[in-house]
Write an enzyme that holds these catalytic residues in place. Structure first.
Site, PDB file in Angstrom:
ATOM      1  N   LYS A 158       0.818  -1.228   0.000  1.00 57.99           N
ATOM      2  CA  LYS A 158       0.000   0.000   0.000  1.00 57.99           C
ATOM      3  C   LYS A 158       0.843   1.266   0.000  1.00 57.99           C
ATOM      4  O   LYS A 158       0.389   2.318  -0.418  1.00 57.99           O
ATOM      5  CB  LYS A 158      -0.931   0.020   1.217  1.00 57.99           C
ATOM      6  CG  LYS A 158      -2.010  -1.042   1.126  1.00 57.99           C
ATOM      7  CD  LYS A 158      -3.152  -0.756   2.075  1.00 57.99           C
ATOM      8  CE  LYS A 158      -4.245  -1.790   1.888  1.00 57.99           C
ATOM      9  NZ  LYS A 158      -4.856  -2.239   3.130  1.00 57.99           N
ATOM     10  N   LYS A 187      -6.958 -12.119  -2.959  1.00 59.52           N
ATOM     11  CA  LYS A 187      -7.779 -12.144  -1.743  1.00 59.52           C
ATOM     12  C   LYS A 187      -9.001 -11.236  -1.904  1.00 59.52           C
ATOM     13  O   LYS A 187      -8.884 -10.151  -2.477  1.00 59.52           O
ATOM     14  CB  LYS A 187      -6.909 -11.639  -0.572  1.00 59.52           C
ATOM     15  CG  LYS A 187      -7.535 -11.788   0.779  1.00 59.52           C
ATOM     16  CD  LYS A 187      -6.817 -10.939   1.814  1.00 59.52           C
ATOM     17  CE  LYS A 187      -7.037  -9.468   1.555  1.00 59.52           C
ATOM     18  NZ  LYS A 187      -6.955  -8.571   2.696  1.00 59.52           N
ATOM     19  N   LYS A 218     -11.838  -5.305   0.712  1.00 61.45           N
ATOM     20  CA  LYS A 218     -12.799  -4.189   0.718  1.00 61.45           C
ATOM     21  C   LYS A 218     -12.448  -3.193  -0.378  1.00 61.45           C
ATOM     22  O   LYS A 218     -13.320  -2.656  -1.040  1.00 61.45           O
ATOM     23  CB  LYS A 218     -12.755  -3.460   2.072  1.00 61.45           C
ATOM     24  CG  LYS A 218     -13.247  -4.280   3.235  1.00 61.45           C
ATOM     25  CD  LYS A 218     -13.255  -3.404   4.504  1.00 61.45           C
ATOM     26  CE  LYS A 218     -12.818  -4.156   5.724  1.00 61.45           C
ATOM     27  NZ  LYS A 218     -11.687  -3.576   6.448  1.00 61.45           N
TER      28      LYS A 218
HETATM   29  P1  TYM Z   1      -9.303  -5.867   7.991  1.00 63.23           P
HETATM   30  O1  TYM Z   1     -10.293  -4.805   8.283  1.00 63.23           O
HETATM   31  O2  TYM Z   1      -8.570  -5.801   6.712  1.00 63.23           O
HETATM   32  O3  TYM Z   1     -10.009  -7.273   8.070  1.00 63.23           O
HETATM   33  C1  TYM Z   1     -10.814  -7.626   9.173  1.00 63.23           C
HETATM   34  C2  TYM Z   1     -10.701  -9.119   9.425  1.00 63.23           C
HETATM   35  O4  TYM Z   1     -11.168  -9.849   8.285  1.00 63.23           O
HETATM   36  C3  TYM Z   1     -10.144 -10.743   7.849  1.00 63.23           C
HETATM   37  N1  TYM Z   1     -10.215 -10.837   6.388  1.00 63.23           N
HETATM   38  C4  TYM Z   1     -10.366 -11.984   5.723  1.00 63.23           C
HETATM   39  N2  TYM Z   1     -10.490 -13.257   6.141  1.00 63.23           N
HETATM   40  C5  TYM Z   1     -10.634 -14.204   5.192  1.00 63.23           C
HETATM   41  N3  TYM Z   1     -10.661 -13.937   3.860  1.00 63.23           N
HETATM   42  C6  TYM Z   1     -10.540 -12.668   3.400  1.00 63.23           C
HETATM   43  N4  TYM Z   1     -10.569 -12.407   2.106  1.00 63.23           N
HETATM   44  C7  TYM Z   1     -10.384 -11.628   4.357  1.00 63.23           C
HETATM   45  N5  TYM Z   1     -10.239 -10.282   4.249  1.00 63.23           N
HETATM   46  C8  TYM Z   1     -10.123  -9.822   5.508  1.00 63.23           C
HETATM   47  C9  TYM Z   1      -8.846 -10.091   8.298  1.00 63.23           C
HETATM   48  O5  TYM Z   1      -7.786 -11.010   8.349  1.00 63.23           O
HETATM   49  C10 TYM Z   1      -9.249  -9.551   9.655  1.00 63.23           C
HETATM   50  O6  TYM Z   1      -9.218 -10.577  10.636  1.00 63.23           O
HETATM   51  N6  TYM Z   1      -5.425  -4.415  10.707  1.00 63.23           N
HETATM   52  C11 TYM Z   1      -6.718  -5.087  10.806  1.00 63.23           C
HETATM   53  C12 TYM Z   1      -7.634  -4.450  11.829  1.00 63.23           C
HETATM   54  C13 TYM Z   1      -7.064  -4.379  13.199  1.00 63.23           C
HETATM   55  C14 TYM Z   1      -6.899  -5.472  14.080  1.00 63.23           C
HETATM   56  C15 TYM Z   1      -6.332  -4.911  15.266  1.00 63.23           C
HETATM   57  C16 TYM Z   1      -7.168  -6.827  13.990  1.00 63.23           C
HETATM   58  C17 TYM Z   1      -6.609  -3.246  13.818  1.00 63.23           C
HETATM   59  N7  TYM Z   1      -6.175  -3.573  15.058  1.00 63.23           N
HETATM   60  C18 TYM Z   1      -6.033  -5.714  16.373  1.00 63.23           C
HETATM   61  C19 TYM Z   1      -6.863  -7.636  15.105  1.00 63.23           C
HETATM   62  C20 TYM Z   1      -6.302  -7.084  16.257  1.00 63.23           C
HETATM   63  C21 TYM Z   1      -7.376  -5.004   9.447  1.00 63.23           C
HETATM   64  O7  TYM Z   1      -7.182  -4.075   8.716  1.00 63.23           O
HETATM   65  O8  TYM Z   1      -8.272  -5.991   9.186  1.00 63.23           O
END
Ligand code: TYM
Length: 339
Positions: free
Chosen positions: A118, A202, A205
């Protein structure tokens, strides 16, 4: 089991776009399934959303944050059993984030896959914010504030939990034992749901905002979702043949089906071996749209009841702050900033 004996879980989702079935399968469904067994702390990461300005500029970020909060509830998170909150409502995240940023070597941050993709060099030159580089140290603060045992996430977040573990160990080594080092939990199957239009990428969003057939949004109209599944990329064969290697798009559809029906690959082999792709897709569309209908109907009731939602936002923040403030005070004392 008393609540003290329960393992503690912490996880969250960034408010950069509409949630899709990848988020549901990889993260939310794990939280829902675990809530009787574990003490859950679940939040909406709105501060992290600021690291990607194009995702938020001109959008009403707070409305999106509250939509995600309501979606957690609609997906089955029980606010009596789980503590549900918004990251920026608990100021300790930003404060501990700064301490974490100070102990995290820049070289660790520069190696992160998310920063490398990114924050490509061109973007860095064009002025991408330093928040994108420091994203993992804020995430470490999110996690370490609650002393969780487990962090259930999708596969793409594994690296962020690993760096959190390293940051916790480094802080403990520099200032004395302060943080618990948590374990990552990833579903054996469903940790990485792929795009319907491109099963080599993958489901994400940001791509979903550009390509309509890429993802199924949890709030997407049911007929649109069914169409996207019926158009999902497979291969030039006409049906499912388990005696040969399955195309990535077929495996992805099977995984989605299995996650929504809690069945195994063996069971789907019995059900779909020899079936045409149309049959498989229509079975996937049925289970997905049934679930979406259930989530969406609950979502509308929850989102319409502003008073209750506001109370839940305030109550969650208060419960989270009670834990987070104690941990932050401990970290301040460890660093010598407080007596
Ligand atoms: P984010 O918002 O990208 O995704 C949220 C959660 O969804 C999972 N995920 C997926 N799982 C399976 N297949 C997919 N295609 C897929 N896309 C997304 C992600 O792995 C995640 O579990 N940095 C994190 C948010 C965050 C966070 C934290 C998570 C901030 N602080 C502390 C855990 C603990 C994020 O951007 O996830």
């Amino acid at each position: 089991m008393t609540s003290q004996a329960k393992k503690r879980v912490l996880s969250g989702i960034t408010a950069t776009g509409s949630l899709h079935i990848g988020n549901y399968i990889g993260a939310i469904s794990q939280w829902v399934d675990n809530q009787a067994e574990y003490e859950n702390f679940l939040f909406v990461a709105d501060l992290h959303a600021l690291t990607i300005p194009e995702a938020i500029v001109g959008k009403n970020l707070r409305a999106r944050v509250e939509e995600i909060f309501a979606l957690y509830l609609a997906c089955g998170i029980d606010p009596e059993r789980s503590t549900l909150f918004v990251q920026s409502d608990v100021v300790e995240h930003a404060e501990l984030g700064w301490l974490m940023t100070c102990v995290t070597p820049v070289s660790w941050l520069e190696r992160m896959t998310q920063f490398k993709t990114k924050g490509k060099v061109a973007d860095v030159d064009s002025g991408v914010g330093a928040g994108l580089l420091c994203y993992p140290s804020l995430q470490a603060a999110d996690i370490l504030l609650y002393d969780p045992d487990l962090v259930p996430v999708g596969e793409d977040q594994k690296q962020h939990v690993e760096i959190t573990r390293d940051i916790a160990k480094r802080f403990n080594a520099m200032f004395g034992e302060t943080f618990k080092v948590p374990d990552v939990v990833i579903r054996q199957s469903g940790g990485r749901i792929m795009g319907l239009d491109d099963p080599t990428a993958k489901m994400s969003k940001s791509t979903a905002e550009r390509s309509p057939g890429h993802a199924i949004g949890l709030l997407d109209p049911l007929d649109k979702s069914r169409k996207a599944i019926m158009r999902a990329v497979t291969d030039s064969n006409s049906g499912v043949d388990f005696s040969n290697e399955l195309a990535p798009g077929v495996t992805n559809l099977l995984t989605i089906f299995e996650c929504f029906t809690a069945t195994t690959r063996e069971q789907s082999r019995e059900q779909f071996d020899g079936a045409g792709y149309g049959t498989l897709k229509s079975a996937v569309a049925d289970v997905v749209t049934d679930k979406l209908a259930e989530i969406q109907s609950r979502f509308h009731d929850i989102a319409d009841d502003r008073d209750t939602l506001n109370k839940q936002l305030a109550r969650g923040a208060e419960r989270a702050r009670a834990i987070a403030s104690t941990k932050l005070a401990q970290a301040y004392r460890a660093t010598g900033l407080r007596q």
